[in-house]
Write an enzyme that holds these catalytic residues in place. Structure first.
Site, PDB file in Angstrom:
ATOM      1  N   GLY A  54      -1.810  -9.472  64.621  1.00 53.16           N
ATOM      2  CA  GLY A  54      -2.129  -8.111  64.148  1.00 53.16           C
ATOM      3  C   GLY A  54      -0.897  -7.229  63.980  1.00 53.16           C
ATOM      4  O   GLY A  54      -0.102  -7.432  63.066  1.00 53.16           O
ATOM      5  N   ASP A 108      -9.960 -19.550  65.599  1.00 52.49           N
ATOM      6  CA  ASP A 108      -9.053 -18.470  65.173  1.00 52.49           C
ATOM      7  C   ASP A 108      -7.647 -18.710  65.746  1.00 52.49           C
ATOM      8  O   ASP A 108      -6.644 -18.600  65.039  1.00 52.49           O
ATOM      9  CB  ASP A 108      -9.631 -17.132  65.670  1.00 52.49           C
ATOM     10  CG  ASP A 108      -8.699 -15.971  65.449  1.00 52.49           C
ATOM     11  OD1 ASP A 108      -8.637 -15.469  64.319  1.00 52.49           O
ATOM     12  OD2 ASP A 108      -8.002 -15.559  66.408  1.00 52.49           O
ATOM     13  N   LYS A 117      -3.869 -19.559  63.823  1.00 50.65           N
ATOM     14  CA  LYS A 117      -2.629 -18.807  64.092  1.00 50.65           C
ATOM     15  C   LYS A 117      -1.545 -19.740  64.633  1.00 50.65           C
ATOM     16  O   LYS A 117      -0.360 -19.589  64.298  1.00 50.65           O
ATOM     17  CB  LYS A 117      -2.920 -17.677  65.073  1.00 50.65           C
ATOM     18  CG  LYS A 117      -3.810 -16.605  64.448  1.00 50.65           C
ATOM     19  CD  LYS A 117      -4.357 -15.666  65.508  1.00 50.65           C
ATOM     20  CE  LYS A 117      -5.190 -14.551  64.897  1.00 50.65           C
ATOM     21  NZ  LYS A 117      -5.916 -13.784  65.939  1.00 50.65           N
TER      22      LYS A 117
HETATM   23  N1  LIG Z   1      -9.785  -6.751  61.613  1.00 47.26           N
HETATM   24  C1  LIG Z   1      -8.691  -7.107  62.245  1.00 47.26           C
HETATM   25  O1  LIG Z   1      -8.409  -6.627  63.355  1.00 47.26           O
HETATM   26  C2  LIG Z   1      -7.751  -8.113  61.636  1.00 47.26           C
HETATM   27  C3  LIG Z   1      -6.550  -8.434  62.302  1.00 47.26           C
HETATM   28  C4  LIG Z   1      -5.660  -9.339  61.719  1.00 47.26           C
HETATM   29  C5  LIG Z   1      -5.983  -9.909  60.498  1.00 47.26           C
HETATM   30  N2  LIG Z   1      -7.166  -9.617  59.907  1.00 47.26           N
HETATM   31  C6  LIG Z   1      -7.460 -10.236  58.609  1.00 47.26           C
HETATM   32  O2  LIG Z   1      -7.503  -9.234  57.615  1.00 47.26           O
HETATM   33  C7  LIG Z   1      -8.432  -9.597  56.602  1.00 47.26           C
HETATM   34  C8  LIG Z   1      -9.444  -8.468  56.418  1.00 47.26           C
HETATM   35  O3  LIG Z   1     -10.148  -8.270  57.622  1.00 47.26           O
HETATM   36  P1  LIG Z   1     -11.108  -7.001  57.850  1.00 47.26           P
HETATM   37  O4  LIG Z   1     -11.408  -6.970  59.299  1.00 47.26           O
HETATM   38  O5  LIG Z   1     -10.522  -5.789  57.211  1.00 47.26           O
HETATM   39  O6  LIG Z   1     -12.404  -7.473  57.033  1.00 47.26           O
HETATM   40  P2  LIG Z   1     -13.688  -6.596  56.611  1.00 47.26           P
HETATM   41  O7  LIG Z   1     -13.757  -5.355  57.418  1.00 47.26           O
HETATM   42  O8  LIG Z   1     -14.837  -7.527  56.605  1.00 47.26           O
HETATM   43  O9  LIG Z   1     -13.370  -6.168  55.103  1.00 47.26           O
HETATM   44  C9  LIG Z   1     -13.385  -7.074  54.024  1.00 47.26           C
HETATM   45  C10 LIG Z   1     -13.276  -6.277  52.716  1.00 47.26           C
HETATM   46  O10 LIG Z   1     -13.185  -7.209  51.648  1.00 47.26           O
HETATM   47  C11 LIG Z   1     -14.212  -6.981  50.691  1.00 47.26           C
HETATM   48  N3  LIG Z   1     -14.673  -8.291  50.240  1.00 47.26           N
HETATM   49  C12 LIG Z   1     -14.853  -9.407  50.996  1.00 47.26           C
HETATM   50  N4  LIG Z   1     -15.265 -10.448  50.223  1.00 47.26           N
HETATM   51  C13 LIG Z   1     -15.341  -9.957  48.957  1.00 47.26           C
HETATM   52  C14 LIG Z   1     -15.711 -10.526  47.699  1.00 47.26           C
HETATM   53  N5  LIG Z   1     -16.104 -11.806  47.610  1.00 47.26           N
HETATM   54  N6  LIG Z   1     -15.661  -9.730  46.615  1.00 47.26           N
HETATM   55  C15 LIG Z   1     -15.300  -8.436  46.710  1.00 47.26           C
HETATM   56  N7  LIG Z   1     -14.928  -7.841  47.865  1.00 47.26           N
HETATM   57  C16 LIG Z   1     -14.963  -8.597  48.966  1.00 47.26           C
HETATM   58  C17 LIG Z   1     -15.285  -6.198  51.396  1.00 47.26           C
HETATM   59  O11 LIG Z   1     -15.962  -5.379  50.427  1.00 47.26           O
HETATM   60  P3  LIG Z   1     -17.170  -4.375  50.836  1.00 47.26           P
HETATM   61  O12 LIG Z   1     -16.499  -3.286  51.634  1.00 47.26           O
HETATM   62  O13 LIG Z   1     -17.713  -3.849  49.552  1.00 47.26           O
HETATM   63  O14 LIG Z   1     -18.132  -5.198  51.632  1.00 47.26           O
HETATM   64  C18 LIG Z   1     -14.465  -5.379  52.404  1.00 47.26           C
HETATM   65  O15 LIG Z   1     -14.012  -4.168  51.818  1.00 47.26           O
HETATM   66  C19 LIG Z   1      -9.020 -10.940  57.050  1.00 47.26           C
HETATM   67  O16 LIG Z   1      -8.298 -11.985  56.462  1.00 47.26           O
HETATM   68  C20 LIG Z   1      -8.800 -10.931  58.543  1.00 47.26           C
HETATM   69  O17 LIG Z   1      -8.716 -12.231  59.084  1.00 47.26           O
HETATM   70  C21 LIG Z   1      -8.051  -8.722  60.429  1.00 47.26           C
END
Ligand SMILES: NC(=O)c1ccc[n+]([C@@H]2O[C@H](COP(=O)([O-])OP(=O)(O)OC[C@H]3O[C@@H](n4cnc5c(N)ncnc54)[C@H](OP(=O)(O)O)[C@@H]3O)[C@@H](O)[C@H]2O)c1
Length: 434
Positions: A135, A202, A206
């Site tokens: 992160g 997960d 990593k």
């Molecule tokens: N959350 C964390 O703490 C964290 C930490 C490190 C890394 N990551 C990585 O960062 C990335 C994003 O994570 P997140 O937690 O931000 O995910 P999230 O909250 O689920 O957000 C995903 C976003 O992508 C959009 N999306 C997903 N699939 C789509 C598709 N097929 N077509 C169009 N839009 C799509 C969604 O649209 P809608 O809003 O319209 O549904 C949403 O805005 C991932 O790869 C995750 O592994 C996350």
């Protein structure tokens, strides 16, 4: 101030919306440090009409992600969708269109890194992924830059906040696994289906990314030996503490003369080890370099704002390279492990110390029978302690360093010994004996 850098953002969820807010709230510092303004011109999501709490005009949202990537007004893509598809195809389209990509997508990188690195190189552009591991903790850039002159012999890390929270609550409150997972879910630290975390998937993704960079060897998640924390009991954690150890879900990478081992499992580490003090949802990676010695990077391994810091740091690197006239294929960050050196060792070749918990009959001669089994498999016992009496008798054993293959054969035989009622647990002990 150079020409502004125009960003197309794919995904506006936890991390994406935090990136939008950070670029807005810290715009002045970011422009000063980059030498250019960084502006989000398009945002791709599933539902562009849904109201979102981000400081950006609603007409910048679109559901047409392909058109966003191809848009001539977009210089750089930030991929924060998650999952393999459509993220993979969209990234490949960006590279072939000469656009660099910043991503946090560990799942995609851990399964398709070579394909992506090659496509980026062919497109003459870069792919940056600081946010994919740890992160908000800078890990990728220190490994690729600050430590690039050293040889990393080993890394050991806690890179999954959910399991670290669960194990911390089990250790500090005596909760069992299910209770601790339920608590983590109620606080939003664990998903409704926690298996990606609890079963170590997960962490394995990593570990693959870290090993790829640390050892210049393409490692994918399926190369990583993996065990999750489902089998860890409150009893194991209590015994560990009595023996001076703490139980953590560790990612471990070791490289010895081109022989590389990458693995994820719950293990005991001495309670005075720096990783033992990493509590709750915090993450840390402890590295050992030949010249630098031990080094630990610690911080928030997840969450929108911490992760956005890493994404924005990558964007600033791209902006600086462009301002410096290096374009987007900056040679400074070339990292494709095209000429892999080394071999990934199977788990059977591991040598480690082990903790074994046995339920046994409480009568004379039992210890001798058990010791005989260990001797037969060339596993030497470091300590043995009996806990409880009669029906409740348990033996807590710690071995000296032994070969994994021998230990497994020994445990199989112990299970068949008449005075052994059951082998209740086996955990590895890390970082204790050299
Ligand atoms: N959350 C964390 O703490 C964290 C930490 C490190 C890394 N990551 C990585 O960062 C990335 C994003 O994570 P997140 O937690 O931000 O995910 P999230 O909250 O689920 O957000 C995903 C976003 O992508 C959009 N999306 C997903 N699939 C789509 C598709 N097929 N077509 C169009 N839009 C799509 C969604 O649209 P809608 O809003 O319209 O549904 C949403 O805005 C991932 O790869 C995750 O592994 C996350």
């Amino acid at each position: 101030m150079g020409e502004r850098m125009r960003v197309g953002l794919l995904g506006c969820g936890n991390v994406g919306s935090a990136v939008v807010r950070m670029l807005h709230d810290h715009a002045e510092e970011i422009a000063r440090r980059s030498g250019t303004e960084i502006e989000i011109v398009r945002i791709g999501v599933r539902d562009p009409r849904r109201p979102r709490d981000v400081p950006v005009d609603s007409d910048r949202f679109t559901a047409d992600l392909r058109a966003l990537v191809a848009d001539r007004d977009v210089d750089v893509i930030v991929e924060l969708l998650g999952g393999v598809e459509p993220a993979r195809s969209l990234m490949l389209a960006a590279f072939s269109g000469g656009k660099p990509v910043v991503t946090a997508n560990k799942e995609l990188l851990a399964s398709h890194s070579l394909e992506l690195f090659r496509a980026a190189a062919e497109g003459g552009v870069d792919v940056l992924y600081e946010a994919s591991v740890g992160g908000g903790i800078p890990l990728i850039r220190p490994l690729r830059e600050g430590l690039a002159g050293d040889r990393i012999g080993r890394f050991m890390g806690i890179v999954n906040g959910t399991t670290n929270y669960v194990l911390t609550r089990m250790a500090e409150e005596g909760l069992d696994l299910d209770e601790a997972v339920a608590e983590a879910q109620s606080l939003g630290y664990a998903e409704a289906d926690p298996s990606a975390d609890i079963d170590g998937h997960d962490a394995a993704a990593k570990a693959a990314i870290l090993a790829t960079i640390a050892f210049d060897l393409p490692v994918v998640a399926s190369d990583v030996y993996r065990e999750g924390i489902r089998e860890v009991s409150a009893e194991d954690i209590a015994y560990a503490r009595g023996l001076g150890y703490t139980v953590k879900l560790l990612v471990i990478g070791e490289s010895d003369d081109g022989e590389v081992s990458v693995r994820v499992y719950p293990a005991m580490i001495p309670s005075e080890h720096p990783l033992a003090s990493v509590r709750e949802s915090f993450n840390a990676v402890y590295l050992e370099g030949q010249k630098v010695g031990p080094l630990m990077l610690y911080g928030r391994g997840a969450g929108g704002d911490p992760t956005a810091t890493s994404v924005v740091g990558d964007l600033i690197e791209l902006a600086r390279n462009r301002v410096a006239g290096l374009g987007y294929g900056a040679p400074l960050v070339a990292h494709t492990p095209e000429r892999p050196r080394g071999r990934i060792k199977p788990i059977e070749e591991l040598s480690a110390q082990y903790y074994i918990l046995l339920r046994v009959a409480d009568r004379p001669g039992v210890l001798a029978a058990i010791a005989g089994s260990f001797a037969e498999h060339d596993v030497s016992i470091k300590s043995v302690r009996q806990e409880g009496h009669g029906d409740q008798a348990q033996l807590v054993l710690i071995t000296h360093r032994a070969a994994e293959g021998s230990l497994r054969a020994c445990v199989r035989d112990l299970g068949g010994l008449e005075p052994v009622q059951s082998v209740m647990s086996v955990l590895r002990v890390e970082a204790a004996e050299p």
